[in-house]
Design an enzyme around this catalytic site. Structure first.
Site, PDB file in Angstrom:
ATOM      1  N   ILE A 103       0.852  -1.189   0.000  1.00 31.23           N
ATOM      2  CA  ILE A 103       0.000   0.000   0.000  1.00 31.23           C
ATOM      3  C   ILE A 103       0.890   1.242   0.000  1.00 31.23           C
ATOM      4  CG2 ILE A 103      -1.820   1.238   1.218  1.00 31.23           C
ATOM      5  CD1 ILE A 103      -2.506  -1.481   2.546  1.00 31.23           C
ATOM      6  N   GLY A 138       3.314  -5.462   8.028  1.00 24.07           N
ATOM      7  CA  GLY A 138       2.967  -4.052   7.861  1.00 24.07           C
ATOM      8  C   GLY A 138       1.846  -3.843   6.876  1.00 24.07           C
ATOM      9  N   ASP A 139       2.168  -3.158   5.780  1.00 23.76           N
ATOM     10  CA  ASP A 139       1.172  -2.879   4.740  1.00 23.76           C
ATOM     11  C   ASP A 139       1.417  -3.731   3.498  1.00 23.76           C
ATOM     12  OD1 ASP A 139       3.497  -1.682   3.880  1.00 23.76           O
ATOM     13  OD2 ASP A 139       2.560   0.178   3.240  1.00 23.76           O
ATOM     14  N   GLU A 140       2.033  -4.870   3.671  1.00 22.62           N
ATOM     15  CA  GLU A 140       2.363  -5.758   2.547  1.00 22.62           C
ATOM     16  C   GLU A 140       1.520  -7.031   2.589  1.00 22.62           C
ATOM     17  OE1 GLU A 140       7.099  -4.563   2.405  1.00 22.62           O
ATOM     18  OE2 GLU A 140       6.467  -6.418   3.390  1.00 22.62           O
TER      19      GLU A 140
END
Length: 176
Positions: A108, A149-151
Site C-alpha cells: 500500500i 505491515g502494509d504488505e
C-alpha cells in the site's frame, strides 16, 4: 491405533496415549489415558487398569496457539511463516505436475500517511478491508497472506498458463 494398543498391553507393556472420547451427552473430549496390564503370580495377564484425565482445555489451547503462530492477529490471514510453507509446497507440486505457480506482491503506497493523519484505528480498518477484497477472485487453493505491515502476498497455485496470472491480477486490482 487399536492394533498397537492391544499389541502393547497384551505384550505386558503399558499404553499411554491421547484418546478422543465422547461424554454421555454426546460431546467430544480429549482424554490422556494409560492402560496397564495386571499379572498374577505366574505372570499371566488377568486384568487391565485404565486411568484417564480430561485434557480438552489443553488440546484446545494447543490448537489456538498453533493458529496464532500462523495467522495475522489483525486480518486473520495466514502470516509470513504459513505463506512461505504454502509457497514451498506449491512449488514442489508445480514441479511435479508441470504446472505454474505465481506470487503477487501488494504494497500500500503512502500507508504511513494514513496512519499519521487518520490514526492507527483507520489504518487497521483499511488493512482489514484490503485483506477481504481479493478473496472473491481467488480459487480454493490460492492464498492471501499478510506479509507484514502494509504488505500482502497472494499465492496463485496450480495455474495452466501464464495468461491466467494476468487475468487474476486484473480482477484482484479491480476488487482493490
Amino acid at each position: 491405533f487399536y492394533r498397537n494398543l492391544w499389541k502393547t498391553i497384551l505384550g505386558g507393556g503399558s499404553f499411554n496415549e491421547v484418546f478422543v472420547n465422547r461424554k454421555k451427552d454426546g460431546s467430544i473430549y480429549y482424554e490422556e489415558k494409560t492402560i496397564t496390564p495386571l499379572k498374577d503370580a505366574s505372570g499371566q495377564i488377568t486384568h487391565f487398569v485404565a486411568t484417564g484425565r480430561d485434557i480438552t482445555e489443553r488440546m484446545q489451547s494447543q490448537v489456538q496457539l498453533e493458529y496464532m503462530a500462523h495467522h495475522d492477529a489483525l486480518t486473520d490471514l495466514p502470516n509470513r511463516t504459513l505463506f512461505l510453507d504454502r509457497l514451498k509446497q506449491a512449488l514442489a507440486r508445480a514441479r511435479w505436475q508441470k504446472r505454474l505457480t505465481a506470487v503477487l506482491f501488494i504494497d500500500i503506497d503512502r500507508f504511513k500517511n494514513i496512519n499519521d493523519t487518520l490514526g492507527h484505528e483507520v489504518g487497521d480498518k483499511l488493512l482489514q478491508e484490503l485483506s477481504r477484497r481479493p478473496q472473491p477472485c481467488l480459487r480454493d487453493g490460492d492464498t492471501v497472506a499478510r506479509f507484514g505491515g502494509d504488505e500482502f502476498v497472494i499465492l496463485l497455485d496450480d495455474l495452466a498458463a501464464a495468461t491466467d496470472v494476468r487475468n487474476l491480477a486484473s480482477k484482484i486490482l479491480d476488487q482493490l
